[in-house]
Enzyme design. Structure first.
Site, PDB file in Angstrom:
ATOM      1  N   LEU A  64      -7.585   6.068  -0.260  1.00 20.79           N
ATOM      2  CA  LEU A  64      -7.853   6.561   1.074  1.00 20.79           C
ATOM      3  C   LEU A  64      -6.883   7.170   1.733  1.00 20.79           C
ATOM      4  CD1 LEU A  64     -10.699   3.907   1.834  1.00 20.79           C
ATOM      5  CD2 LEU A  64     -11.146   6.202   1.573  1.00 20.79           C
ATOM      6  N   GLY A  65      -5.672   6.123   1.571  1.00 19.43           N
ATOM      7  CA  GLY A  65      -4.374   6.631   2.260  1.00 19.43           C
ATOM      8  C   GLY A  65      -3.653   5.587   2.230  1.00 19.43           C
ATOM      9  N   GLY A  67      -0.164   3.743   4.316  1.00 21.33           N
ATOM     10  CA  GLY A  67       0.281   3.315   5.687  1.00 21.33           C
ATOM     11  C   GLY A  67       1.800   2.696   5.287  1.00 21.33           C
ATOM     12  N   GLY A  69       2.418  -0.284   5.530  1.00 19.35           N
ATOM     13  CA  GLY A  69       2.391  -1.608   4.724  1.00 19.35           C
ATOM     14  C   GLY A  69       1.729  -1.512   3.436  1.00 19.35           C
ATOM     15  N   GLY A  70       1.274  -0.228   3.071  1.00 16.96           N
ATOM     16  CA  GLY A  70       0.732  -0.158   1.648  1.00 16.96           C
ATOM     17  C   GLY A  70      -0.373   0.750   1.416  1.00 16.96           C
ATOM     18  N   THR A  71      -0.882   0.746   0.424  1.00 21.87           N
ATOM     19  CA  THR A  71      -2.026   1.517   0.031  1.00 21.87           C
ATOM     20  C   THR A  71      -3.440   1.274   0.610  1.00 21.87           C
ATOM     21  OG1 THR A  71      -0.873   2.490  -1.908  1.00 21.87           O
ATOM     22  CG2 THR A  71      -3.317   2.963  -1.843  1.00 21.87           C
ATOM     23  N   VAL A  72      -4.290   2.061   0.957  1.00 24.70           N
ATOM     24  CA  VAL A  72      -5.615   1.343   1.345  1.00 24.70           C
ATOM     25  C   VAL A  72      -6.678   2.231   0.352  1.00 24.70           C
ATOM     26  CG1 VAL A  72      -7.400   1.403   3.098  1.00 24.70           C
ATOM     27  CG2 VAL A  72      -4.881   1.488   3.742  1.00 24.70           C
ATOM     28  N   LYS A  87      -7.314  -3.158   2.132  1.00 19.10           N
ATOM     29  CA  LYS A  87      -6.197  -3.123   2.615  1.00 19.10           C
ATOM     30  C   LYS A  87      -5.244  -4.402   1.971  1.00 19.10           C
ATOM     31  CE  LYS A  87      -4.761  -1.750   6.676  1.00 19.10           C
ATOM     32  NZ  LYS A  87      -4.954  -1.495   8.196  1.00 19.10           N
ATOM     33  N   ASP A 180      -0.837  -0.712  19.018  1.00 20.45           N
ATOM     34  CA  ASP A 180      -0.553   0.364  18.257  1.00 20.45           C
ATOM     35  C   ASP A 180      -1.609   1.224  18.056  1.00 20.45           C
ATOM     36  OD1 ASP A 180       1.252   1.512  16.468  1.00 20.45           O
ATOM     37  OD2 ASP A 180       0.996   0.404  14.627  1.00 20.45           O
TER      38      ASP A 180
HETATM   39  N1  ATP Z   1     -11.599   1.258   6.592  1.00 20.06           N
HETATM   40  C1  ATP Z   1     -11.133   2.411   6.608  1.00 20.06           C
HETATM   41  N2  ATP Z   1     -11.920   3.288   6.004  1.00 20.06           N
HETATM   42  C2  ATP Z   1     -11.534   4.559   5.715  1.00 20.06           C
HETATM   43  N3  ATP Z   1     -10.164   5.063   5.711  1.00 20.06           N
HETATM   44  C3  ATP Z   1      -9.244   3.997   5.921  1.00 20.06           C
HETATM   45  C4  ATP Z   1      -9.608   2.676   6.188  1.00 20.06           C
HETATM   46  N4  ATP Z   1      -8.395   2.385   6.660  1.00 20.06           N
HETATM   47  C5  ATP Z   1      -7.484   2.986   6.439  1.00 20.06           C
HETATM   48  N5  ATP Z   1      -8.153   4.379   5.987  1.00 20.06           N
HETATM   49  C6  ATP Z   1      -7.041   5.296   5.662  1.00 20.06           C
HETATM   50  O1  ATP Z   1      -6.039   5.001   5.000  1.00 20.06           O
HETATM   51  C7  ATP Z   1      -5.035   5.450   5.967  1.00 20.06           C
HETATM   52  C8  ATP Z   1      -3.727   4.488   5.796  1.00 20.06           C
HETATM   53  O2  ATP Z   1      -4.159   3.460   6.710  1.00 20.06           O
HETATM   54  P1  ATP Z   1      -3.270   2.210   7.091  1.00 20.06           P
HETATM   55  O3  ATP Z   1      -3.756   1.396   8.033  1.00 20.06           O
HETATM   56  O4  ATP Z   1      -2.456   1.535   5.725  1.00 20.06           O
HETATM   57  O5  ATP Z   1      -1.955   2.995   7.730  1.00 20.06           O
HETATM   58  P2  ATP Z   1      -1.746   3.986   9.005  1.00 20.06           P
HETATM   59  O6  ATP Z   1      -2.587   3.389  10.044  1.00 20.06           O
HETATM   60  O7  ATP Z   1      -2.002   5.333   8.611  1.00 20.06           O
HETATM   61  O8  ATP Z   1      -0.105   3.701   9.212  1.00 20.06           O
HETATM   62  P3  ATP Z   1       0.563   2.319   9.591  1.00 20.06           P
HETATM   63  O9  ATP Z   1      -0.342   1.155   9.131  1.00 20.06           O
HETATM   64  O10 ATP Z   1       1.688   2.739   8.562  1.00 20.06           O
HETATM   65  O11 ATP Z   1       0.700   2.640  10.984  1.00 20.06           O
HETATM   66  C9  ATP Z   1      -5.378   5.788   7.155  1.00 20.06           C
HETATM   67  O12 ATP Z   1      -4.668   6.699   7.775  1.00 20.06           O
HETATM   68  C10 ATP Z   1      -6.782   6.286   6.836  1.00 20.06           C
HETATM   69  O13 ATP Z   1      -6.893   7.553   6.321  1.00 20.06           O
END
Ligand code: ATP
Length: 335
Positions: A64-65, A67, A69-72, A87, A180
């Protein structure tokens, strides 16, 4: 129990301008037989609000993405056939504690947390890897929506602001400061509902916290320089209101508001713009209600800044979404 998180992150406030290496779900190699996410028998459930009892029941479907902290991952539950977002994070015991406490339609739900048992002898930060099984938000983050649509109409921003404020009211009522609020932490589901996610740097008021945790670009002036803006007595909840104002203005303009679109958002530039720069000029084409709402959020002195409760009564957030008047398909969040 001391709920303290000391991990520092986002020392570079570049999440705003750096394109994330996002792999669209369609590019993810689907597998006919997907192996379980964790083969480690040591993964064990430490909290569950639902019937997700075993992490091996979850199969990876897509990325999904990514961040800090790692991959979702998007994951599929073999038994109940539902989709979730998964996550994996290090040292996130406070995040797990907060997610255990919160239950609100304005907050992305955490269905279960698993401890992967990866804590090493030297880790004294409160845990090893934790896997969070989260509500799957079909339309991704507001960051994704902005990349697709560039700018959002005021009616949509109004509905979003209302939901985020309701979420903040709920969190602040539980003494939780999010710390945040930014587009990538506001997720959107297939009904167009926006919910607050990611409690990685959140803090429970009256417990010790590092004021530098979070993302610089969305931080309020008092978080950069406590002594200048009221020392130890600062109202930490006001920082979330500031961030909301930055996000709402970004949605309207289509770019981060404090610096020019091409400018590098390094720390010095951001501190100068946020703490020492002139008050932002509101876009002339914006309605008086929008301008007033954002100005109340972006009041540099936190003592004069609007509270969440005041903003919930602001005329800007008491409008109808475009989808209620023009049909769902026209709304960039719902359609
Ligand atoms: N519950 C979810 N459902 C759908 N997509 C999600 C969900 N959580 C995260 N994502 C996707 O994964 C991406 C990465 O999420 P993540 O929380 O790891 O990082 P971030 O918030 O983008 O950055 P960081 O945590 O580094 O501030 C998000 O931008 C979103 O596109």
């Amino acid at each position: 129990m001391t709920l303290v998180i000391r991990e520092r992150r986002h020392k570079q406030a570049l999440t705003l301008s750096l394109p994330k290496p996002k792999i669209p779900p369609s590019d993810f190699p689907y597998q006919t037989h997907t192996p379980p996410l964790f083969s480690s028998p040591s993964s064990h459930l430490i909290n569950s609000c639902s019937y997700i009892r075993n992490i091996s029941d979850l199969e990876k479907v897509a990325v999904l993405g990514h961040g800090y902290g790692g991959t979702v991952y998007k994951v599929h539950h073999k038994e109940n056939h539902s989709f979730y977002a998964l996550k994996v994070r290090r040292f996130k015991t406070l995040e797990a504690e907060i997610l255990k406490r919160v239950d609100s339609p304005y907050i992305v739900k955490c269905h279960a947390v698993f401890d992967n048992g990866a804590c090493s002898e030297s880790d004294n930060n409160g845990g090893g890897d934790l896997s969070f099984v989260m509500e799957y938000m079909e339309r991704g983050s507001l960051d994704d929506v902005l990349r697709e649509h560039h700018r959002l109409p005021e009616e949509v921003i109004s509905v979003m602001a209302n939901r985020v404020l309701e979420g903040l009211k709920y969190l602040h009522g539980m003494k939780i400061v999010h710390r945040d609020i930014k587009p990538s932490n506001l997720l959107v589901n297939d009904k167009g509902e926006v919910k607050i996610a990611d409690f990685g740097v959140s803090h429970v008021v009256e417990e010790e916290a590092d004021s530098n945790d979070g993302t610089y670009a969305y931080m309020s002036p008092e978080r950069f320089d406590l002594s200048r803006w009221g020392g130890e007595n600062v109202d930490e909840f006001a920082g979330d209101v500031w961030s909301l104002g930055v996000v709402m203005l970004e949605c309207f303009l289509g770019h981060f508001p404090f610096i020019d679109p091409g400018q590098k958002p390094d720390l010095v530039t951001l501190v100068c713009a946020i703490c020492f720069g002139e008050k932002l000029e509101m876009p002339e084409e914006a309605s008086p209600e929008f301008q007033s709402f954002v100005k109340r959020c972006l009041e540099k002195d936190w003592r004069k800044r609007a509270t969440v409760l005041e903003l919930l009564h602001h005329p800007f957030v008491n409008r109808n979404c475009c989808c209620s008047s023009r049909g769902l398909e026209d709304c960039v969040l719902c359609g």
